[in-house]
Every structure is written in C-alpha cells, then in structure tokens.
Design an enzyme around this catalytic site. Structure first.
Site, PDB file in Angstrom:
ATOM      1  N   ARG A  42      -1.448 -10.828   2.822  1.00  0.00           N
ATOM      2  CA  ARG A  42      -2.505 -11.486   2.857  1.00  0.00           C
ATOM      3  C   ARG A  42      -3.362 -11.313   1.443  1.00  0.00           C
ATOM      4  O   ARG A  42      -3.052 -10.324   0.704  1.00  0.00           O
ATOM      5  CB  ARG A  42      -3.729 -11.650   3.911  1.00  0.00           C
ATOM      6  CG  ARG A  42      -3.915 -10.212   4.252  1.00  0.00           C
ATOM      7  CD  ARG A  42      -4.992 -10.180   5.331  1.00  0.00           C
ATOM      8  NE  ARG A  42      -5.482  -8.834   6.016  1.00  0.00           N
ATOM      9  CZ  ARG A  42      -5.955  -7.777   5.287  1.00  0.00           C
ATOM     10  NH1 ARG A  42      -6.582  -8.020   4.054  1.00  0.00           N
ATOM     11  NH2 ARG A  42      -6.144  -6.654   5.502  1.00  0.00           N
TER      12      ARG A  42
ATOM     13  N   GLU B 255       0.824  -1.260  -0.057  1.00  0.00           N
ATOM     14  CA  GLU B 255      -0.088  -0.034   0.021  1.00  0.00           C
ATOM     15  C   GLU B 255       0.962   1.402  -0.053  1.00  0.00           C
ATOM     16  O   GLU B 255       1.855   1.246   0.754  1.00  0.00           O
ATOM     17  CB  GLU B 255      -0.868  -0.118   1.228  1.00  0.00           C
ATOM     18  CG  GLU B 255      -1.788  -1.267   1.357  1.00  0.00           C
ATOM     19  CD  GLU B 255      -3.043  -1.067   1.949  1.00  0.00           C
ATOM     20  OE1 GLU B 255      -3.214  -0.009   2.659  1.00  0.00           O
ATOM     21  OE2 GLU B 255      -3.707  -1.883   2.515  1.00  0.00           O
TER      22      GLU B 255
END
Length: 644
Positions: free
Chosen positions: A294, A272
């Site tokens: 994940r 991110e």
C-alpha cells in the site's frame, strides 16, 4: 483516467488523495462514520456517504457498505488509503467482483506478502536477502529454533504490523513467557497467533525502499530511513538515508524491484529492510523484513526528493496506463524529513490523548498533511494523528534546521501533543550528524521527554492570556480611564501552580508580578515586548485551558477553585487516563502488589495500555470488570499502602 473514485478512508490520507484528484479533474466520494460527519475529508470531497457507527468496525471496516456506496454514487474505482481495508485481499476480490477497480495491488500480491513467514520464503527464492531465522508453519518447537538462531532473538507475528505481536528476547529462560505474550497480542490484533523467530540485529537501522509497479515492470524511487522509532512505531522519517552509498543504494533498490516483480506487483508499495549498521552501511548487511502492499504514511518524503506525486501514479496505473517514468528517469534532489504530530501525553508514557483543537496553526513553508481543522475533535475511536509535517532542503543539514524551526513554530491548543518531543529529537546531537538506529530514542528517552519549565516571562504572558487581556477588542480591556487596574489569576503548569498579579497600565501595557519577578510588558499587534526584549511569542486561552507558544508549547490551565479536592481523597486510586475498553483485569481485592505490577489493560485508540501500580500495597477495591467501557478519569483500582 477515472472520472470518479471513492476513497475508503478518513483523515489526512483521504484529504491527501482528494487533493491530487482535484488537480487531475477526478471527482471524489468520501465515506464517513457518524462522528466524522463534519470532518475535513468529508467537506473536501464532491460527495459523501455515511457508513454509520463510530468505531472502525461499525464504519470504515464495512467493506460491503463501502462497495455499495461506490456503486450507488457511480464511482469507477476505490482508493483504500492505508490502514483499514488497504491490505485486505478479500476486500480486493469483492471490489473487483462488483465491477470496480481497486487502486492498489492484486489480491494475490497482497496475500503473497501478507504473512511474514511465507513472504520471506518467497523472497529467498527471488534472491532477496532475509534475516536468519525460523519462518516455518510449525509452532510447537519455537524455543528450540530460537536456540539454533542464537540470542537475542525477535518474536514477530506473521500477520503483524505496527509493533503488535513483537517481542525481543535476550535469554532462553524468558522465551516461553515472551512467546505467550506475543501470541496473545497477535491473536487479538490480527486473529492469527502464529509467529516467526529471527535473529535480533544489535545495531539496527530501518531503511525501506519505495517501489512502484504496473503488473509487468517495476521501478524503485529510492530509500527512506525510518530508524527513529519508539516501540516499533515510526516517529521521524527521512529521505534519502544518511550515510547511504551508491553501491548499497543500487543493491537495495535492485533487491526491492526483484521483490515487487516476484509477485507481479501493481501500484505503490514499500519493501522494508533491516540493516546491520554495526560496521556502517554495507551492501552485504541488509535483510528483507516485509513488504507493505500500500501507500505508506511517510510517502511525502519520497515525493519531496523525487518530484513525483505517488497518488497520481496510483491513479494512472490503476486506470490502465504504464509506469509514468522508467528507472533511469528518476533521481534524487535534496533531502526531506517528515515528523508525525500526535495528540499524545508524552510525560505519561506517550498515552494517546483526546480533546478539541481550540487552536491550530502550522508553520509557514512546511508541507502539512492533515485531516483536521481548528475546532475539530480528536476522537478516542481512531488514530490520534493530528498532522504530518514535511520539510525539504538542499541538503540534510538545511532540511533538519527547517524541521526544527517548523516544529517550534507549530501551535496546537486544546490537547497535549508530542511536538516538544519531536523538536527535541530533531536537535539530538547523534541524529543531527546522521548517527541513527532504532534504539536511539530508547537510549535517550529521559532527556528527550523532559518538559521545559516556563520562565516567569512565560508565566506572565499566560496570566495576561488567562484574563483575556491579549486581544484587541475592547481596546481598553482591563484599563480604567481614572487609573491602573489590578487583577490576579492562578495558573497551573503541569504540577506547578503560580499566581500572576497583573496591573493594566494602558492599552496593551501591563506590569506583571509572578514568581518573585516583575515584568513590564507591551503588546503591539502580534509582538510582545518584555522589558527591553521584543519576542515572537503567541498566546491562546479558551476558558480554563491555554498555552504560550514561544519556541516550545507551554500549556497551562486555570484551576477552578470550586473543583479542588484533597489529594488524600484519591490517594492510591488508579483512574482511566482516557476513554477505553478494559481488556484484562489482573488483580483482585486483597492481593498484594509491588510497584510496577500490572493492574489491568486498557484498550484505546487501537492500542493496548498496561496500567501499573504506583507503589507497593494491597488491592483494596477493584471497581471494574474485563469488557467494561470506561470514560476518562473513571476509578478502576484502589491500592492501600502496607502498614509500616
């Protein structure tokens, strides 16, 4: 490939994994809590094992019981989904110690990326740009570090996620108070009160890159824009990011791959970035925020534009295969959006809601990832997501038009939802042209949450549904052979009450008087004709609650005349808006409060909700203590208005 796997999760992600396993011929084992015994993911799996309990701590967070279930059923591997145990390195160690395969990254990779401060230091060494800030271990002089960085700053829990333990601070004099609040929230949510401090980006966009590794090599599957957020929670995601240039895409992709390779990453992950969009998208204005080790909730948009099944890739890599495709074999086709449909009361500040899904109908042509069916309960114990709705089109404009259409065509009855809010957001002028940043929703929140008032035609249809006159059996319901029959019904739309007087003129033919208007209505199969207009409206009513689905969802109730009470009887009374645990009580009897003061904190559906005073006054009675479990509607605090 594995013969059988266990899925250590519930809801839509468990169903999503099962769908891929079915296609690949892999048998599946579901686990469930007591209240999920009849859930959709349980029905879809080949086998199911009960974990007992109701809350996550009593069920889906019981790693030992999950591993025991995998061994007992002969599963070779465990897929964690997301949430719960998906980023718990101790669980990964336990899975591998039991001779099973964890379908995800190594425990070392999860640990390396699990603490934001350590991860950012690691990323700096790997040549990945990071936001200027303080990421050190010392926590005793954070105010001085904030002064060095320069305001505004962002306080973030080092073990955080989902916006918990995060505070934006505009002024130095507010830092101490906000720091204490962030640390307290971080301790409760993650068992770790440590925070980091970094520069707040004034025109931020949240763009993340999907990566995939096999432990030796890694690739990226391009970016997703997750800038449409509310309180740091993602609302609508899209891929690719609007306005993205080839130069910046390459730079972000390469940085994300460096991040994955730095920890020998295996499986699906997301890197991110926060992007400073004050001067457009530039290759020198993106910074690493964190890595989610994940599968992400928003992974369907990446699948739609790449044609890749990320769950299949997870299974193949975990079973020992190399990456299915190399970087130059991956490409982008079209554009995709995903909207998260929640049971939540938008008008009440997006409070999570519960209820029975008495009516559930999704739009044709959209991808729906869901863990519920008609008749299922939205429980207070878990995240109140109903479904993820994903659309794909040849370009952004076409995909966005599909998103609006699909949201408007979705019908959910039995609980309040955020569908109207999502539909309004999909039509927002700035969003439509790609002018997005993380502050968009907050700036235009009042407009986006406006509840459309039902016109008299909508009210008329609601009246017909409330009296049960919309069905086919019996064909002559409400009609007597010797003449027209009249009935009336009271309806409540939010705070507004109306009375509809309905005369049945024949099979499927009605005259309805409501709100000073008279409408001639005919029903033929699934279409309604009102006056000269044939409209594509649908109605639903079950007992005393119902809805008219006509572009928007117009929910209504049929008031029970025996249950009415004087407004004065409850004047000044603050009640629990949902079942939950009272975390903190901030007031005592006799205390003066001002409008907006916090009275107590209620924890429900994995979030804390502050209940505040509606007006100035004096606390007359506190009817609950910290630690108490309360039901929806329970009286909590009573405030009397000041004299004069």
């Amino acid at each position: 490939m594995f013969r059988k796997i266990l899925i250590a999760n519930r809801g839509e992600i468990a169903c999503r994994v099962i769908e891929t396993c079915r296609r690949l011929g892999v048998a599946t084992v579901a686990v469930h809590s007591d209240i999920d015994r009849a859930a959709r993911h349980v029905a879809m799996a080949d086998e199911a094992v009960s974990l007992g309990g109701a809350s996550p701590a009593e069920s889906y967070l019981r790693g030992d019981a999950i591993i025991e279930a995998a061994i007992k059923t002969g599963a070779q591997a465990i897929h964690p989904g997301y949430g719960f145990l998906s980023e718990n390195p101790d669980f990964v160690d336990a899975v591998e110690a039991a001779g099973l395969v964890f379908i995800g990254p190594s425990a070392d990779a999860i640990r390396a990326m699990g603490l934001k401060d350590a991860a950012k230091s690691l990323m700096e060494k790997a040549g990945v740009p990071v936001v200027p800030g303080y990421h050190g271990a010392a926590q005793d002089n954070l105010a001085a570090e904030a002064d060095k960085i320069g305001y505004p700053v962002l306080i973030k829990a080092v073990a955080g996620g989902g916006g918990k333990g995060m505070r934006r601070v505009e002024r130095a004099q507010d830092f101490a108070q906000e720091l204490e609040a962030a640390q307290t929230e971080a301790q409760k949510a993650f068992g770790n009160a440590d925070v980091l401090v970094e520069k707040y980006v004034s025109t931020p966009r949240h763009i993340e890159v999907q990566v995939f590794g096999d432990g030796n090599d890694a690739v990226h599957l391009f970016e997703r824009d997750c800038s449409l957020q509310r309180r740091h929670q993602k609302v609508i995601e899209e891929a690719p990011a609007p306005g993205m240039t080839d130069e910046m895409r390459a730079a972000m992709g390469e940085a994300a791959v460096r991040a994955a390779k730095a920890v020998g990453y295996a499986g699906a992950g997301t890197v991110e970035f926060i992007v400073d969009a004050s001067d457009g998208l530039r290759a020198d204005r993106f910074y690493f925020m964190e890595m989610n080790t994940r599968l992400q909730v928003e992974h369907p948009v990446t699948e739609e534009i790449t044609g890749v099944d990320l769950v299949e890739w997870q299974l193949r890599v975990a079973s020992g295969e190399a990456l299915p495709l190399l970087q130059d074999q991956l490409s982008i086709t079209g554009h995709a959006f995903e909207a998260r449909i929640y049971a939540e009361d938008v008008a009440a500040g997006f409070l999570p809601a519960i209820g029975t899904l008495g009516h559930l109908r999704f739009a044709d042509g959209a991808r729906i990832d869901t863990g519920v069916r008609p008749g299922d309960e939205i429980s207070p114990h878990y995240d109140p997501m109903i479904a993820k709705l994903t659309v794909h089109g040849p370009d952004r404009a076409a995909a966005l038009a599909q998103l609006t259409r699909a949201l408007q065509a979705t019908e959910i009855g039995g609980t309040v939802t955020n569908i109207g809010f999502l539909a309004a957001l999909s039509q927002h002028e700035g969003f439509s042209v790609g002018e997005v940043d993380t502050g968009l929703i907050a700036r235009d929140l009042d407009t986006l949450v406006e509840t459309p008032a039902p016109c008299t035609r909508t009210q008329a249809l609601a009246g017909i549904a409330a009296l049960g006159l919309d069905g086919d059996a019996p064909e002559f319901a409400g009609f007597s052979l010797w003449g027209a029959e009249g009935q009336s019904v009271d309806l409540q739309f939010g705070e507004a009450e109306v009375t509809a007087s309905i005369t049945t003129l024949g099979p499927g033919q009605f005259r309805v008087e409501v709100g000073g208007e008279t409408h001639q209505i005919t029903r033929t199969q699934n279409a309604w004709t009102i006056g000269d207009d044939t409209i594509a409206a649908r109605v639903w009513c079950d007992g005393r609650q119902g809805a008219v689905f006509w572009g928007n969802t117009y929910a209504f109730t049929v008031p029970d005349p025996l249950d009415r009470h004087s407004d004065a009887a409850s004047d000044g009374l603050t009640r629990a808006p949902m079942p939950g645990l009272v975390r903190v009580v901030d007031v005592t009897a006799g205390q003066q409060v001002a409008k907006g003061d916090r009275l107590l904190v209620l924890e429900a559906m994995k979030m804390e909700h502050a209940l505040r005073a509606d007006a100035d006054g004096i606390v007359a009675d506190v009817m609950v203590e910290g630690g108490a479990q309360v039901v929806a509607g329970a009286p909590l605090v009573r405030i009397e208005a000041k004299d004069g």
